[in-house]
Write an enzyme that holds these catalytic residues in place. Structure first.
Site, PDB file in Angstrom:
ATOM      1  N   ASP A  66       1.026  -1.229  -0.112  1.00 15.32           N
ATOM      2  CA  ASP A  66       0.042  -0.025  -0.281  1.00 15.32           C
ATOM      3  C   ASP A  66       0.863   0.753  -0.273  1.00 15.32           C
ATOM      4  O   ASP A  66       0.421   2.457  -0.199  1.00 15.32           O
ATOM      5  CB  ASP A  66      -0.733   0.220   1.326  1.00 15.32           C
ATOM      6  CG  ASP A  66      -2.086  -0.883   1.287  1.00 15.32           C
ATOM      7  OD1 ASP A  66      -2.216  -1.308   0.203  1.00 15.32           O
ATOM      8  OD2 ASP A  66      -2.237  -1.102   1.978  1.00 15.32           O
ATOM      9  N   MET A 115      -4.974 -10.969  -7.134  1.00 13.44           N
ATOM     10  CA  MET A 115      -3.295 -11.175  -8.476  1.00 13.44           C
ATOM     11  C   MET A 115      -2.699 -10.231  -8.522  1.00 13.44           C
ATOM     12  O   MET A 115      -1.262 -10.298  -8.995  1.00 13.44           O
ATOM     13  CB  MET A 115      -4.146 -10.839  -9.944  1.00 13.44           C
ATOM     14  CG  MET A 115      -5.418 -11.831 -10.255  1.00 13.44           C
ATOM     15  SD  MET A 115      -6.181 -11.359 -11.839  1.00 13.44           S
ATOM     16  CE  MET A 115      -5.524 -11.338 -13.195  1.00 13.44           C
TER      17      MET A 115
END
Length: 528
Positions: A269, A426
C-alpha cells in the site's frame, strides 16, 4: 571554530556551524554517546535532560539552525567493550575501483530538502552503506531471515539479496530461513539458505520462506534466537511486523545479547512513513493497469458501460491514485483519505450520469478502504479483525456496484451495463518488475551493511532518493497517507476532472472552505 563531536564507536561527527540537536522524540538510550567526550572539544557545556533537546553550543549561541539527528542504536550502546574489525570489503574486487568504498561517519540524509532561507535544517538520518569497521567476524555470524504479514512483489528478491550480500560481500555461510512468520521462531521451522538455494527465487511471486500474520511472542522469539546462537536477524514486513522487530530489539538489549536486528519495511500500500516508497509498489501500480485497461475495454464496448476496479489500499490510496494517473482511462478515483457521497449535487451519481451522457461509459477506481464509514452507515458493520489486528473491511466494490445499479435502473430508469473487477490477489502475488528488483537489492544490501557495522533496532529505506538507517519507531508511529492538500492529489483531480466531494465556498471562487482544509490536515489514519 572547528567543533567535532566524538562517538566512541563511529568516529568524529562534525557539528554544524551553530547547533546540533538530537531528536527529542528518539527513544534510543545511545543518544548520549554522541556527546560523551564533549568537554575535550568545547568550553561550552552540553545540556542533557530527559526528553529535552541536547545542544552543542558553538561560536554563535544566538543562532539555532535546527540540525536534528534521528540516530539509530548501536551494539556498543549496551556492549561498550565490543571489538571491531576491518571491513572485508576493503579487499573486495567488486569495490576495488570504487572511489569511496565506505560511508563517512558524518554522512547524513536530510528528511526535508525543500527549505527556505531562514528555515530550520530539520531532521537527518544516518546514511546507509558499508562502514570501515565491522563488529562481526564473518565466521562467527549466524544470520536469520523471516517474512511476516501479507504478500507483496519483491519479497523473494529481498531474501535472495540478503543471502547473497552476506555471502559474497562478507563471506558469511551460516544463514537460516525462519519459515511461516514470527511463530516459525519457536515452532522450529527453519531451512538453510545459500546463494545456490535462493538463486532463482526472485522470479517467483510470494515468499520462499512462507508467511503468516500474528504469532509474535517476544520472549519465545528471543529465547529461540539465544538458544540457536543467532546474532543477526533480518525481518521483512509491514508496520505491525516492524513494531514486533522493535520489541525484539528491546528484549535483546535488555538481555545484553550481541544480536543486530534489522528491519526491511514491506507494504504494497506504500503506507510506511518516512521512506520515499515501499518495495513492490511500482510493480503493483504497473499490474493494476491491466485491470483498468480491461475495465475500459469492457465499458467502451457497450452502451452506458460503468466499470469499477477495486485496488488495494486499506488506509492509504497510493496505488489507486498512481494507477489512475498512469492510466488516463479512469474517470473517477476514490481513496480512503477523501470522503465522498453518492446522492445530491456534486455527488458520485450526478458525476456518473454526466460522464455517461458525454462519453457513453465511465471507469471508476476505488481503493479497498474508501468510504468505509459511509458503508458502515448503510450496511451492517463487521467488527472483526484479522490476526495482525487490522479491522476487516466491507467490500466497497460490491457496495458501489449494487448502489449504482439500483440508482440508475430503479430511480433514473436508465439501462446500464455494470462491470466489476477485483484484481487484488493477482496484483500482490506476481514477481517484482525490473525497477523493484533493483530497489529490493539496494534495501537488502543496505540492511546487511548496517547489521555488519553493528547497528541494530533500525529499518532501512530511501529518504529523498538516498538510502538511510532509520529508527524503527519512526516508521511505526504514523502511517503514510495521501495528502489531499498536496499537489499530487490536485494533479489527479485535474487529470480525471472528477469532483473533489469537498465543501466549496462559491464566494472564494470555488476554493475549499477553511474548516474543511483544517479537518483534512488534522485527519489521522490509524490501524484499528
Amino acid at each position: 571554530m572547528d567543533l567535532s563531536i566524538s562517538s566512541p564507536f563511529r568516529g568524529a561527527f562534525p557539528a554544524p556551524t551553530s547547533t546540533f540537536i538530537l531528536n527529542p522524540k528518539s527513544r534510543c538510550s545511545h543518544s548520549l554517546n554522541f556527546f560523551k567526550h564533549q568537554n575535550s572539544y568545547s568550553k561550552n557545556p552540553f545540556f542533557s535532560r530527559q526528553k529535552i533537546p541536547i545542544r552543542a553550543q558553538v561560536s554563535d549561541p544566538a543562532v539555532d539552525d535546527g540540525f536534528v539527528i534521528d540516530d539509530v542504536p548501536h551494539l556498543t550502546d549496551f556492549l561498550p567493550d565490543l571489538p571491531s574489525y576491518p571491513n572485508p570489503l576493503q579487499n573486495s574486487q567488486a569495490y576495488a575501483i570504487v572511489k569511496q568504498t565506505f560511508v563517512r561517519p558524518e554522512d547524513v540524509v536530510a528528511q526535508k530538502i525543500v527549505v527556505q532561507k531562514d528555515s530550520s535544517r530539520g531532521v537527518h538520518f544516518r546514511r546507509a552503506g558499508p562502514r570501515e569497521k565491522v563488529y562481526f567476524k564473518s565466521e562467527e555470524v549466524r544470520a536469520c531471515i523471516v517474512t511476516c504479514g501479507g504478500l507483496c512483489p519483491g519479497i523473494n528478491t529481498v531474501i535472495r539479496e540478503i543471502v547473497c550480500g552476506l555471502n559474497y560481500m562478507y563471506g558469511v555461510d551460516d544463514i537460516l530461513g525462519i519459515q511461516g512468520g514470527y511463530r516459525g521462531f519457536y515452532s522450529k521451522n527453519t531451512s538453510t539458505l545459500t546463494p545456490k538455494v535462493v538463486n532463482d527465487i526472485h522470479k517467483r511471486g510470494g515468499t520462499f520462506l512462507l508467511t503468516s500474520r500474528g504469532g509474535h511472542d517476544t520472549q519465545k522469539i528471543v529465547d529461540n534466537i539465544q538458544d540457536r546462537g543467532i546474532n543477526q536477524v533480518y525481518i521483512i514486513g509491514g508496520d505491525g511486523t516492524q513494531r514486533g522487530a522493535s520489541r525484539i530489539y528491546e528484549e535483546v538489549e535488555k538481555r545484553g545479547l550481541k544480536v543486530a536486528v534489522a528491519g526491511i519495511p514491506k507494504t504494497i500500500d506504500n503506507d510506511i512513513a518516512v521512506i520515499d516508497k515501499s518495495f513492490g509498489f511500482d510493480t503493483a501500480v504497473e499490474e493494476a493497469q491491466r485491470a483498468i485497461n480491461a475495465a475500459h475495454v469492457e465499458v467502451e464496448s457497450v452502451e452506458n458501460g460503468i466499470g469499477i476496479v477495486k485496488l488495494m489500499g486499506r488506509y492509504s490510496g497510493f496505488i489507486a491514485m498512481f494507477a489512475t494517473l498512469a492510466s488516463r482511462d479512469v474517470d473517477c478515483c476514490l481513496i480512503p483519505e477523501s470522503p465522498f457521497y453518492l446522492e445530491g449535487k456534486g455527488g458520485l451519481f450526478e458525476f456518473i450520469e454526466e460522464r455517461l451522457k458525454e462519453n457513453g461509459h465511465i471507469v471508476i477506481v476505488a481503493a479497498e478502504g474508501a468510504g468505509q464509514e459511509y458503508l458502515a452507515q448503510s450496511m451492517q458493520g463487521i467488527d472483526e479483525k484479522d490476526a495482525s489486528g487490522n479491522r476487516l473491511l466491507l467490500d466497497v466494490g460490491l457496495w458501489l456496484t449494487q448502489n449504482i445499479k439500483d440508482h440508475f435502473t430503479k430511480e433514473r430508469k436508465m439501462a446500464i451495463n455494470m462491470k466489476y473487477i477485483d484484481p487484488t490477489y493477482m496484483i500482490r502475488a506476481i514477481p517484482s518488475n525490473a525497477s523493484d528488483n533493483i530497489y529490493c537489492t539496494l534495501l537488502a544490501q543496505s540492511a546487511v551493511h548496517g547489521a555488519m557495522a553493528g547497528y541494530t533496532g533500525f529499518t532501512v529505506g530511501p529518504v529523498n532518493s538516498r538510502h538511510a538507517y532509520i529508527p524503527i519507531f519512526n516508521v511505526t508511529e504514523t502511517q503514510n497517507t495521501v495528502k489531499l492538500t498536496d499537489r499530487m492529489w490536485a494533479r489527479l483531480l485535474a487529470s480525471t476532472n472528477q469532483p473533489s466531494f469537498l465543501n466549496c465556498d462559491e464566494s472564494t471562487g470555488g476554493k475549499v472552505c477553511k474548516d474543511t482544509i483544517d479537518l483534512i490536515n488534522n485527519m489521522k489514519i490509524t490501524s484499528i
